[in-house]
Enzyme design. Structure first.
Site, short mmCIF file in Angstrom:
data_model
loop_
_atom_site.label_atom_id
_atom_site.label_comp_id
_atom_site.label_asym_id
_atom_site.label_seq_id
_atom_site.Cartn_x
_atom_site.Cartn_y
_atom_site.Cartn_z
N LYS A 28 -22.56 43.47 -63.89
CA LYS A 28 -22.73 44.71 -64.64
C LYS A 28 -22.57 45.92 -63.71
O LYS A 28 -21.85 46.86 -64.02
CB LYS A 28 -24.10 44.75 -65.32
CG LYS A 28 -24.32 45.99 -66.16
CD LYS A 28 -25.58 45.91 -66.97
CE LYS A 28 -26.82 46.22 -66.21
NZ LYS A 28 -27.20 47.60 -66.05
N ASP A 47 -25.00 46.52 -70.92
CA ASP A 47 -26.42 46.76 -70.63
C ASP A 47 -27.22 46.44 -71.90
O ASP A 47 -26.68 45.94 -72.89
CB ASP A 47 -26.64 48.20 -70.16
CG ASP A 47 -26.54 49.19 -71.31
OD1 ASP A 47 -25.97 48.82 -72.38
OD2 ASP A 47 -27.04 50.32 -71.17
#
Ligand code: SF4
Length: 251
Positions: A143, A161
């Site tokens: 991420k 997220d």
């Protein structure tokens, strides 16, 4: 070989990955992202940084913390340490002091020092530009790497997220059990022309409108298209062009 000439083989066709199943047609997806693009023409991430290095640090610190909380701590930190060398000179103990208001700060301070060291030792003090290299850095996962590739180097990525994960599942847009599954589906579903900004549009939509506890459907620019069972308003459907100001303030 025929008649003295070499017969060229046709280049194998690149397989286009199959479009994942979605409740939304391609036209509806285009309309959803077209509206996001009108609502926020230049969406920006909210993590403060001054260069790719401070962006990597800020994103690594933001795990399980809010952007506002990270910004509060990093404003002072980045004034004294905006390069890997300066971060190393500061040392783990002082880094810890700067970031002690952020959750998991002890471990994060360790990672900030370790990633600074690796940048100096292996990458000539530059932040690398590939996902494979970025995820070698301590404290940097997929991420974080995706956010850095997008914000620092302009690559179209989808860093899933908590907001994006929730929206993808809540709207049945790209349902998945893991962030990787959601990322893969979103990348294949989102029309190419909207892919670059899609990451920020979805985060901001989740942060300010399609909130975790109670979505604010009455202010939502895609309420008439949304097929979420959690939708709290019943907006009639026709696709009409509506000016964004009809939908209330945006952050
Ligand atoms: S209508 Fe409600 S549930 Fe659907 S995207 Fe908008 S805020 Fe989220």
């Amino acid at each position: 070989m025929e008649n003295g000439t070499i017969k060229k083989k046709a280049a194998p066709r690149r397989k286009t990955p199959a479009r994942p199943k979605s409740l939304y047609s391609q036209d509806e997806l285009k309309e959803i992202f077209r509206r996001f693009s009108i609502q926020r023409p230049e969406p920006k991430g909210e993590l403060e940084h001054v260069n790719p290095f401070t962006l990597v640090v800020a994103v690594a610190l933001s795990a399980q913390a809010t952007d506002a909380g990270v910004n509060k701590a990093t404003r002072a930190l980045f004034k004294v340490a905006d390069t890997p060398e300066k971060m190393l000179a500061l040392g783990e103990e002082k880094v810890r002091d700067y970031i002690k208001t952020i959750g998991l700060y002890r471990n994060k301070a360790k990672n900030v020092i370790a990633l600074s060291q690796m940048l100096v030792d292996r990458f000539g003090s530059e932040v690398p530009r590939t996902r494979e290299e970025l995820i070698m850095l301590p404290g940097v996962g997929r991420k974080t790497a995706n956010v850095v590739l997008s914000m620092a180097f302009g690559q179209a990525t989808m860093a899933v997220d908590t907001h994006i994960f929730r929206i993808a599942n809540r709207l049945r847009l790209a349902p998945g059990k893991t962030p990787d599954e959601v990322e893969d589906k979103l990348i294949r579903l989102i029309p190419d022309e909207y892919l670059y900004h899609a990451h920020h549009w979805l985060i901001l939509h989740g942060r300010y409108c399609c909130k975790a506890r109670k979505p604010e459907c009455e202010h939502c620019v895609i309420a008439d298209l949304c097929r979420s069972p959690e939708k709290t308003c019943d907006v009639p459907a026709p696709l009409v062009e509506l000016p964004p100001q009809l939908f209330g303030p945006t952050p």
